[in-house]
Design a protein around this motif. Structure first.
Motif, PDB file in Angstrom:
ATOM      1  N   GLY A 128      47.618  38.690  40.682  1.00 52.32           N
ATOM      2  CA  GLY A 128      47.407  38.239  42.054  1.00 52.32           C
ATOM      3  C   GLY A 128      46.019  38.454  42.610  1.00 52.32           C
ATOM      4  N   ILE A 129      45.005  38.530  41.723  1.00 56.73           N
ATOM      5  CA  ILE A 129      43.647  38.689  42.254  1.00 56.73           C
ATOM      6  C   ILE A 129      42.794  37.471  41.881  1.00 56.73           C
ATOM      7  CG2 ILE A 129      43.877  41.185  42.000  1.00 56.73           C
ATOM      8  CD1 ILE A 129      41.739  41.097  39.828  1.00 56.73           C
ATOM      9  N   ASP A 130      41.694  37.301  42.587  1.00 54.24           N
ATOM     10  CA  ASP A 130      40.822  36.154  42.364  1.00 54.24           C
ATOM     11  C   ASP A 130      40.001  36.343  41.090  1.00 54.24           C
ATOM     12  OD1 ASP A 130      37.926  37.281  43.386  1.00 54.24           O
ATOM     13  OD2 ASP A 130      39.598  38.149  44.496  1.00 54.24           O
ATOM     14  N   MET A 131      39.496  35.242  40.542  1.00 56.09           N
ATOM     15  CA  MET A 131      38.755  35.288  39.280  1.00 56.09           C
ATOM     16  C   MET A 131      37.447  36.066  39.392  1.00 56.09           C
ATOM     17  SD  MET A 131      40.530  34.087  36.917  1.00 56.09           S
ATOM     18  CE  MET A 131      39.227  34.199  35.693  1.00 56.09           C
ATOM     19  N   VAL A 132      36.820  36.027  40.577  1.00 53.33           N
ATOM     20  CA  VAL A 132      35.565  36.779  40.770  1.00 53.33           C
ATOM     21  C   VAL A 132      35.831  38.273  40.614  1.00 53.33           C
ATOM     22  CG1 VAL A 132      33.766  37.403  42.429  1.00 53.33           C
ATOM     23  CG2 VAL A 132      34.505  35.023  42.241  1.00 53.33           C
ATOM     24  N   SER A 133      36.906  38.748  41.265  1.00 59.05           N
ATOM     25  CA  SER A 133      37.258  40.171  41.164  1.00 59.05           C
ATOM     26  C   SER A 133      37.651  40.537  39.741  1.00 59.05           C
ATOM     27  CB  SER A 133      38.408  40.508  42.119  1.00 59.05           C
ATOM     28  OG  SER A 133      37.996  40.404  43.468  1.00 59.05           O
ATOM     29  N   GLU A 134      38.415  39.656  39.093  1.00 60.28           N
ATOM     30  CA  GLU A 134      38.844  39.943  37.724  1.00 60.28           C
ATOM     31  C   GLU A 134      37.645  40.066  36.787  1.00 60.28           C
ATOM     32  OE1 GLU A 134      41.679  38.028  34.212  1.00 60.28           O
ATOM     33  OE2 GLU A 134      42.209  37.741  36.314  1.00 60.28           O
ATOM     34  N   LYS A 135      36.712  39.142  36.904  1.00 58.01           N
ATOM     35  CA  LYS A 135      35.513  39.167  36.056  1.00 58.01           C
ATOM     36  C   LYS A 135      34.704  40.436  36.310  1.00 58.01           C
ATOM     37  CE  LYS A 135      31.622  36.196  34.690  1.00 58.01           C
ATOM     38  NZ  LYS A 135      30.479  37.106  34.899  1.00 58.01           N
ATOM     39  N   LEU A 136      34.531  40.787  37.569  1.00 59.32           N
ATOM     40  CA  LEU A 136      33.776  41.992  37.930  1.00 59.32           C
ATOM     41  C   LEU A 136      34.436  43.249  37.366  1.00 59.32           C
ATOM     42  CD1 LEU A 136      32.236  42.697  41.414  1.00 59.32           C
ATOM     43  CD2 LEU A 136      33.467  44.496  40.226  1.00 59.32           C
ATOM     44  N   ILE A 137      35.768  43.334  37.497  1.00 61.31           N
ATOM     45  CA  ILE A 137      36.502  44.511  37.025  1.00 61.31           C
ATOM     46  C   ILE A 137      36.437  44.616  35.506  1.00 61.31           C
ATOM     47  CG2 ILE A 137      38.808  45.537  36.799  1.00 61.31           C
ATOM     48  CD1 ILE A 137      39.385  44.441  39.647  1.00 61.31           C
ATOM     49  N   VAL A 138      36.623  43.484  34.810  1.00 62.21           N
ATOM     50  CA  VAL A 138      36.568  43.503  33.343  1.00 62.21           C
ATOM     51  C   VAL A 138      35.199  43.957  32.857  1.00 62.21           C
ATOM     52  CG1 VAL A 138      36.593  42.052  31.268  1.00 62.21           C
ATOM     53  CG2 VAL A 138      38.374  41.778  32.998  1.00 62.21           C
ATOM     54  N   GLU A 139      34.146  43.416  33.450  1.00 63.55           N
ATOM     55  CA  GLU A 139      32.787  43.807  33.042  1.00 63.55           C
ATOM     56  C   GLU A 139      32.538  45.286  33.305  1.00 63.55           C
ATOM     57  OE1 GLU A 139      30.286  41.076  35.141  1.00 63.55           O
ATOM     58  OE2 GLU A 139      30.618  39.433  33.698  1.00 63.55           O
ATOM     59  N   LEU A 140      33.033  45.793  34.420  1.00 62.38           N
ATOM     60  CA  LEU A 140      32.870  47.203  34.756  1.00 62.38           C
ATOM     61  C   LEU A 140      33.630  48.091  33.762  1.00 62.38           C
ATOM     62  CD1 LEU A 140      31.783  49.407  36.584  1.00 62.38           C
ATOM     63  CD2 LEU A 140      33.676  48.976  38.157  1.00 62.38           C
ATOM     64  N   LEU A 141      34.858  47.699  33.434  1.00 62.21           N
ATOM     65  CA  LEU A 141      35.656  48.472  32.478  1.00 62.21           C
ATOM     66  C   LEU A 141      34.998  48.465  31.095  1.00 62.21           C
ATOM     67  CD1 LEU A 141      39.277  47.378  33.498  1.00 62.21           C
ATOM     68  CD2 LEU A 141      38.158  49.561  33.990  1.00 62.21           C
ATOM     69  N   GLN A 142      34.396  47.343  30.732  1.00 62.77           N
ATOM     70  CA  GLN A 142      33.698  47.276  29.444  1.00 62.77           C
ATOM     71  C   GLN A 142      32.462  48.183  29.445  1.00 62.77           C
ATOM     72  OE1 GLN A 142      33.263  43.008  29.169  1.00 62.77           O
ATOM     73  NE2 GLN A 142      35.157  42.774  27.982  1.00 62.77           N
ATOM     74  N   GLU A 143      31.776  48.266  30.576  1.00 59.71           N
ATOM     75  CA  GLU A 143      30.641  49.193  30.707  1.00 59.71           C
ATOM     76  C   GLU A 143      31.106  50.638  30.551  1.00 59.71           C
ATOM     77  OE1 GLU A 143      28.479  48.665  34.355  1.00 59.71           O
ATOM     78  OE2 GLU A 143      28.221  46.512  34.019  1.00 59.71           O
ATOM     79  N   LEU A 144      32.241  50.965  31.188  1.00 60.03           N
ATOM     80  CA  LEU A 144      32.784  52.317  31.097  1.00 60.03           C
ATOM     81  C   LEU A 144      33.180  52.635  29.656  1.00 60.03           C
ATOM     82  CD1 LEU A 144      34.964  52.333  34.344  1.00 60.03           C
ATOM     83  CD2 LEU A 144      32.839  53.594  33.984  1.00 60.03           C
ATOM     84  N   ARG A 145      33.775  51.659  28.977  1.00 58.85           N
ATOM     85  CA  ARG A 145      34.118  51.814  27.556  1.00 58.85           C
ATOM     86  C   ARG A 145      32.866  52.118  26.731  1.00 58.85           C
ATOM     87  NH1 ARG A 145      35.082  47.098  24.484  1.00 58.85           N
ATOM     88  NH2 ARG A 145      33.166  46.461  25.516  1.00 58.85           N
ATOM     89  N   ASP A 146      31.794  51.393  27.028  1.00 59.00           N
ATOM     90  CA  ASP A 146      30.543  51.594  26.286  1.00 59.00           C
ATOM     91  C   ASP A 146      29.925  52.961  26.555  1.00 59.00           C
ATOM     92  OD1 ASP A 146      30.909  49.074  25.266  1.00 59.00           O
ATOM     93  OD2 ASP A 146      29.493  48.093  26.635  1.00 59.00           O
TER      94      ASP A 146
END
Length: 260
Positions: A180-198
């Protein structure tokens, strides 16, 4: 000196796999999870997928001790997962939040600092700075004074991610963060989580969209009350495992990125 040794111990522990052994859960005599054993690899993004009612959220909650299990254990380097409790952040489903509760965005994020603050210590200047930095990372700094009930679904999810960032957690569990979230938020969250993973963080996500599996995750846990598969996406995300989890009703449906 003792605190320093404990901190070093934490740092070592969070780089070890989370071992789940023979976890079973039932509700009113109905089996929700049956004899699940697997390891969650550190420093990776692990997705948990399966049909509705498969026990995905139940599994997540049982790993971090939010629900009682019938049997089994969760450990890290032979120690109970409780020893790193402060290093674990949990982002619950949006539907589990009481949005009528009068709390502002910045206050919500400040809750992330409490595991390290303790109950009776007031936030210091550096804690407030951490809240500001966390909001900036999710691009929500301009909403700090807004009540959480006045946010969109995507904005709210970003605030919850900021709360986890403020906690400085090494292990982050998220229960269906993209529903239930917008694509802009989803993209931002995924990129942030990938940064945290790195940066070496361990991320575990309950997810429902099979088409994003290969794009979002390093490892995968496929459940349908029992464990269907666990391991790298390259070996677990196959037509046979998906059909085993979701049933023959899926037929010959083509799933983006499936490995065969």
């Amino acid at each position: 000196m003792q605190e320093e040794v404990l901190t070093m111990s934490y740092e070592g522990l969070v780089q070890e796999p989370i071992d789940v052994k023979h976890i079973s859960v039932s509700y009113q005599s109905k089996i929700a999870l049956e004899d699940i054993s697997l390891s969650i690899e550190p420093g990776k993004i692990t997705g948990i997928i399966g049909p509705n009612g498969a026990g995905k959220s139940t599994f997540l909650k049982s790993v971090i001790g939010l629900i009682k299990t019938d049997s089994g254990s969760v450990s890290i380097a032979g120690e109970s997962i409780d020893v790193i409790r402060k290093q674990i952040a949990y982002v619950e489903q949006r539907s589990a939040i009481d949005l009528t509760f009068p709390i502002k965005v910045e206050e919500t994020v400040m809750l992330g600092t409490y595991p390290k603050l303790g109950l009776f210590r007031r936030p210091k200047k550096e804690d407030k700075q951490k809240v500001q930095e966390s909001l900036e990372k999710v691009k929500m700094e301009n909403f700090s004074k807004r009540q959480i009930g006045n946010l969109s679904g995507g904005q709210l999810q970003r605030v919850f991610i900021a709360r986890a960032l403020a906690q400085d957690a090494d292990i982050i569990f998220l229960d269906e963060p993209f529903v239930g979230i917008d694509m802009v938020s989803e993209k931002l969250i995924v990129e942030l989580l990938q940064e945290l993973r790195d940066e070496g963080k361990t991320i575990v996500i309950v997810h429902h969209d099979l088409h994003k599996t290969k794009e979002y995750f390093d490892n995968l846990i496929i459940l349908n009350k029992k464990l269907i598969a666990s391991g790298p996406v390259s070996t677990t995300f196959t037509t046979s495992t998906i059909q085993k989890a979701y049933g023959e009703t899926m037929g010959e449906i083509v799933i983006k990125g499936v490995n065969d």
